[in-house]
Motif scaffolding. Structure first.
Motif, PDB file in Angstrom:
ATOM      1  N   MET A 410      31.339  37.316  41.386  1.00 13.91           N
ATOM      2  CA  MET A 410      32.204  38.758  40.845  1.00 13.91           C
ATOM      3  C   MET A 410      32.196  39.385  39.771  1.00 13.91           C
ATOM      4  O   MET A 410      32.472  38.349  38.859  1.00 13.91           O
ATOM      5  CB  MET A 410      33.161  37.882  41.119  1.00 13.91           C
ATOM      6  CG  MET A 410      33.732  37.429  42.954  1.00 13.91           C
ATOM      7  SD  MET A 410      35.646  36.926  43.434  1.00 13.91           S
ATOM      8  CE  MET A 410      36.249  38.600  43.712  1.00 13.91           C
ATOM      9  N   GLY A 411      31.899  40.023  40.125  1.00 11.49           N
ATOM     10  CA  GLY A 411      31.870  41.029  38.634  1.00 11.49           C
ATOM     11  C   GLY A 411      30.788  42.460  38.680  1.00 11.49           C
ATOM     12  O   GLY A 411      30.441  42.577  39.925  1.00 11.49           O
ATOM     13  N   GLY A 412      30.652  42.285  37.589  1.00 13.22           N
ATOM     14  CA  GLY A 412      29.892  44.018  37.832  1.00 13.22           C
ATOM     15  C   GLY A 412      28.634  43.007  36.474  1.00 13.22           C
ATOM     16  O   GLY A 412      27.772  42.603  36.508  1.00 13.22           O
ATOM     17  N   LYS A 413      28.437  44.105  35.491  1.00 11.56           N
ATOM     18  CA  LYS A 413      27.401  44.259  34.316  1.00 11.56           C
ATOM     19  C   LYS A 413      27.099  42.277  34.339  1.00 11.56           C
ATOM     20  O   LYS A 413      25.538  41.989  33.919  1.00 11.56           O
ATOM     21  CB  LYS A 413      27.476  44.475  33.555  1.00 11.56           C
ATOM     22  CG  LYS A 413      26.128  44.925  32.442  1.00 11.56           C
ATOM     23  CD  LYS A 413      25.947  46.498  31.423  1.00 11.56           C
ATOM     24  CE  LYS A 413      24.955  46.041  30.216  1.00 11.56           C
ATOM     25  NZ  LYS A 413      23.512  46.484  31.328  1.00 11.56           N
ATOM     26  N   ARG A 414      27.727  41.562  33.940  1.00 13.10           N
ATOM     27  CA  ARG A 414      27.702  40.475  33.108  1.00 13.10           C
ATOM     28  C   ARG A 414      26.949  39.132  34.624  1.00 13.10           C
ATOM     29  O   ARG A 414      26.486  38.468  33.830  1.00 13.10           O
ATOM     30  CB  ARG A 414      28.897  39.917  32.398  1.00 13.10           C
ATOM     31  CG  ARG A 414      29.246  40.585  31.759  1.00 13.10           C
ATOM     32  CD  ARG A 414      30.212  39.625  30.813  1.00 13.10           C
ATOM     33  NE  ARG A 414      29.590  37.681  30.783  1.00 13.10           N
ATOM     34  CZ  ARG A 414      30.831  36.585  30.357  1.00 13.10           C
ATOM     35  NH1 ARG A 414      31.455  37.117  31.309  1.00 13.10           N
ATOM     36  NH2 ARG A 414      30.270  35.761  30.304  1.00 13.10           N
ATOM     37  N   VAL A 415      27.634  39.759  35.474  1.00  7.47           N
ATOM     38  CA  VAL A 415      26.765  38.541  36.302  1.00  7.47           C
ATOM     39  C   VAL A 415      25.405  39.564  37.195  1.00  7.47           C
ATOM     40  O   VAL A 415      24.827  38.769  37.968  1.00  7.47           O
ATOM     41  CB  VAL A 415      27.696  38.097  38.159  1.00  7.47           C
ATOM     42  CG1 VAL A 415      29.017  38.100  36.738  1.00  7.47           C
ATOM     43  CG2 VAL A 415      27.759  40.178  38.454  1.00  7.47           C
ATOM     44  N   GLU A 416      24.809  40.391  36.925  1.00  6.68           N
ATOM     45  CA  GLU A 416      23.520  40.947  36.595  1.00  6.68           C
ATOM     46  C   GLU A 416      22.773  39.544  37.128  1.00  6.68           C
ATOM     47  O   GLU A 416      21.617  39.927  38.242  1.00  6.68           O
ATOM     48  CB  GLU A 416      23.132  42.268  36.588  1.00  6.68           C
ATOM     49  CG  GLU A 416      23.991  43.004  37.144  1.00  6.68           C
ATOM     50  CD  GLU A 416      23.580  44.330  36.377  1.00  6.68           C
ATOM     51  OE1 GLU A 416      23.246  44.857  35.206  1.00  6.68           O
ATOM     52  OE2 GLU A 416      24.480  45.530  36.375  1.00  6.68           O
ATOM     53  N   GLU A 417      22.522  39.709  36.212  1.00  5.63           N
ATOM     54  CA  GLU A 417      21.146  38.702  36.125  1.00  5.63           C
ATOM     55  C   GLU A 417      21.400  37.509  36.808  1.00  5.63           C
ATOM     56  O   GLU A 417      20.077  37.041  37.642  1.00  5.63           O
ATOM     57  CB  GLU A 417      21.126  38.156  34.965  1.00  5.63           C
ATOM     58  CG  GLU A 417      20.082  37.277  34.489  1.00  5.63           C
ATOM     59  CD  GLU A 417      19.367  36.545  32.652  1.00  5.63           C
ATOM     60  OE1 GLU A 417      18.626  35.878  32.682  1.00  5.63           O
ATOM     61  OE2 GLU A 417      20.863  36.766  31.965  1.00  5.63           O
TER      62      GLU A 417
END
Length: 696
Positions: A410-417
């Motif tokens: 869950m989240g946005g930019k931080r979990v993308e990788e």
């Protein structure tokens, strides 16, 4: 066979254009840029070459044979060009052009003419008014989509070209692989059933997705889907859930059924998974395409955050799945390495400071438990969270077990990788825990339905079919299309359904005489083919014990009915023994235009339209179908015994549903039918009120 649409050795584009802004240019460019290895023949009478390809004045000038013709010209010229294609020996047509039945009367005529040409030359047609098709395996992009999606194992069939473009764009962005994309528009020839059948043995497709607005041939759709869904999942999202306008119906069943009701019943019987939204369609597609089918409904959860895990648990309970109960061995293992503040029971909370190694141990411990059928790993990005490394641990563990593993990063930019690593390794990631749990539920329902289809059977009873035929033939000759209790109960009795004894009083004297000769407590009911709802018309009187009470009740019923509907034809009043103990249910039938006859079951009496707690299936039904119908209604607990209500004979209800299914299968001219109420007792059941409506 529709292979010429997906594996053509040659394709021509009729309406190819030199103008980069025109569809005729974009489609030709897609054919070339997609990597299609077959011969490409642009057709345009005003051009010599387009995109370095020799252009032909018309299809007849092409020197080679043509398997596939893509047509993108004004609709008024399409039929003439289709005729030329037929003479040329073209095998498949994709008509991109709009301007057919979707535009009104003239367009409909044009479409009928196109269908006639296609049939005469034994061609097949996708469209008109469609986006085209894509086959990623064969590098064929015969569409005006912006780009080719990644290659994968999901086939997407859509009736809406506009929705198709959005889905393709989403698939490219999310790197979701497709095997085939098929926009079939007005489906003048090739239908959804044809395409499902074509994909049945397609080695490049293991999940079939559909967006539908309607079904061409409901019975064929059920038969084909039932067979294909046993081999690979079929997931459908359908628009048009509500019906506009007023539906004329002469029964409770008719008023409660509709096009979406019948479609829903058909999906359940054929093993199709129904998604409520396009988002859900692809949520389901990912888990079915990437993960092994779930073996049970026990879900394990590992999380680093309490809130999301509570959301997951709520959805598990709401969907009827189960939160897995760990073995003592698993609990002891978790206790050995998790911090004291962690929750070692399901859901396992590894705490917010958990790094990848703690996640890995916990997930391995949970998934290896024989009481766990599947697992969801929830991660929220906190200060110490190792997102990339945790994703890699999940991937590594998932490869060791034949159980579905999903993630909820869950989240946005931080979990993308981390999400990118999961996706590349076929681990579905869901933005919310609820979406992941609903996907587990879809997979579990699919497993159950496939198993039920292999076990269920249609039961045949010994009945008096010829006698019923004589009665129905008589009604047809007399142009009687609606019959009530007296004749209706006779038909049911001939099919082995228990019916209540009844006396029809045509006047108050007959009523008085009958009650003088009988003892007991009776109910009196209006008999009129023109008044459906007797209660609203004041047409029912209860607890009649004496001749005097009966005479008064008769006059009250007749007078109330005349006030309610002055022009109603009144046959008389029925006198029936009151059955005080038992549960009232309804069994009904209604004929649907797409799928044929639907059978309905629910709580009966006056409550059926108030509660609308009913279930439907398409006739004929199997023994397992009727089990599911009964269990589906929310009030089924009443039948099984609830508080001071004793349990009743559910098996007698099942037998009644199966006998009604057989009756309607034998006599499809039955348009509508209600048994309301069917009173179910501790032993047996009895049909009290009956109504039939026939197609004459």
């Amino acid at each position: 066979m529709l292979k010429y649409f997906f594996e053509p050795e040659s394709a021509c584009l009729i309406g190819a254009s030199t103008n980069p802004e025109k569809l005729g240019f974009k489609i030709l460019k897609n054919l070339i840029d997609g990597g299609y290895q077959g011969k490409i023949f642009p057709v345009n009478p005003k051009a010599d070459t387009i995109l370095n390809l020799k252009c032909y004045k018309n299809v007849s000038e092409i020197p080679d044979s043509v398997d596939l013709a893509i047509i993108v010209i004004p609709s008024e010229f399409v039929c003439d060009v289709a005729e030329q294609c037929g003479k040329k020996g073209v095998k498949g047509l994709i008509v991109i052009s709009a301007g057919f039945k979707e535009t009104g009367k003239e367009g409909k005529k044009r479409e009928e003419k196109l269908k006639e040409i296609v049939k005469r030359y034994k061609m097949r047609l996708i469209g008109p008014n469609c986006l085209g098709i894509i086959d990623t395996k064969n590098k064929l992009n015969a569409s005006f989509a912006f780009e080719m999606p990644p290659e994968g194992k999901i086939a997407f069939i859509t009736q809406s070209g506009a929705l198709g473009t959005a889905v393709l764009d989403w698939a490219v962005k999310e790197n979701i692989g497709l095997s085939k994309f098929i926009s079939f528009g007005n489906k003048a020839d090739v239908s959804e059933s044809d395409l499902i059948e074509e994909l049945e043995n397609d080695p490049d497709t293991n999940v079939i997705l559909l967006y539908l607005e309607g079904v061409s041939d409901g019975r064929r759709f059920i038969d084909i889907s039932k067979r294909v869904s046993s081999k690979k999942p079929i997931i459908v999202v359908k628009s048009g859930k509500t019906e506009s306008g007023t539906k004329t119906a002469t029964s409770h069943t008719g008023s409660l059924s509709g096009s979406d009701t019948s479609f829903n019943a058909a999906t359940k019987q054929s093993g199709i998974i129904r998604a409520d939204t396009v988002e859900e369609l692809f949520d389901f597609a990912m888990i079915f395409s990437y993960q092994p089918v779930i073996k049970g409904n026990r879900i394990g959860i590992v999380t680093n955050a309490g809130g999301p895990s509570v959301m997951a648990v709520d959805m598990i309970e709401e969907t009827g799945l189960k939160l897995a109960e760990f073995s003592n061995d698993t609990i002891e293992k978790l206790k050995s390495f998790l911090p004291p503040a962690s929750n070692i029971h399901n859901p396992v909370d590894v705490l917010g400071d958990a790094q990848a190694d703690r996640y890995e141990k916990a997930i391995e411990c949970v998934i290896s438990d024989e009481n766990v059928d599947s697992i969801m790993a929830i991660l929220t990005p906190q200060v110490t969270t190792q997102i990339k490394e945790t994703a890699e641990c999940i991937v590594k563990i998932s490869k060791k077990y034949d159980k579905p593993v999903i993630a909820c990063f869950m989240g946005g930019k931080r979990v993308e990788e981390g999400i990118k690593i999961l996706r590349e390794n076929k681990i579905p990631n869901y933005f919310s825990p609820e979406r992941g749990i609903v996907s587990f539920k879809a997979m579990f329902d699919y497993k159950k339905r496939i198993e039920e289809k292999s076990k269920g059977s249609i039961v045949e009873f010994k009945v008096q079919k010829e006698k019923v035929k004589e009665k129905i033939d008589y009604f047809k000759k007399q142009h009687i299309n609606v019959i009530g209790d007296v004749e209706g109960r006779e038909i049911l009795a001939l099919y082995g359904i228990n019916v209540i004894n009844s006396f029809l009083a045509k006047n108050e004297e007959e009523c008085e005489k009958f009650l003088k000769e009988k003892e007991g407590v009776y109910v009196m009911k209006l008999v009129s083919p023109d008044i459906i709802h007797k209660t609203e018309a004041g047409g029912i009187k209860l607890n009649i014990r004496t001749p005097e009470e009966g005479k008064k009740a008769f006059l009250d019923i007749i007078n109330s009915a005349k006030r309610y509907k002055p022009d109603a034809k009144i046959t008389g009043v029925q006198i029936q023994e009151m059955i005080e103990k038992g549960v009232e249910v309804i069994v009904g039938v209604n004929k649907d235009n797409q799928f044929g006859h639907l059978i309905m079951f629910g709580l009966g009496g006056i409550y059926v339209e108030l509660l609308k707690d009913v279930s439907f299936r398409v006739i004929p039904v199997t023994d397992i179908d009727v089990d599911n119908m009964i269990n589906e209604i929310k009030t089924s607990k009443i039948l099984k015994g609830f508080r001071n209500i004793p349990k009743v004979d559910i098996n007698s209800v099942k037998e009644t549903l199966l006998r009604v299914s057989q009756l309607v299968s034998d006599f499809p001219e039955i348009k509508e039918m209600d048994i309301n109420p069917l009173i179910v007792k501790e032993k047996g059941c009895i049909a009290v009120d009956v109504r039939f409506n026939f197609e004459i």
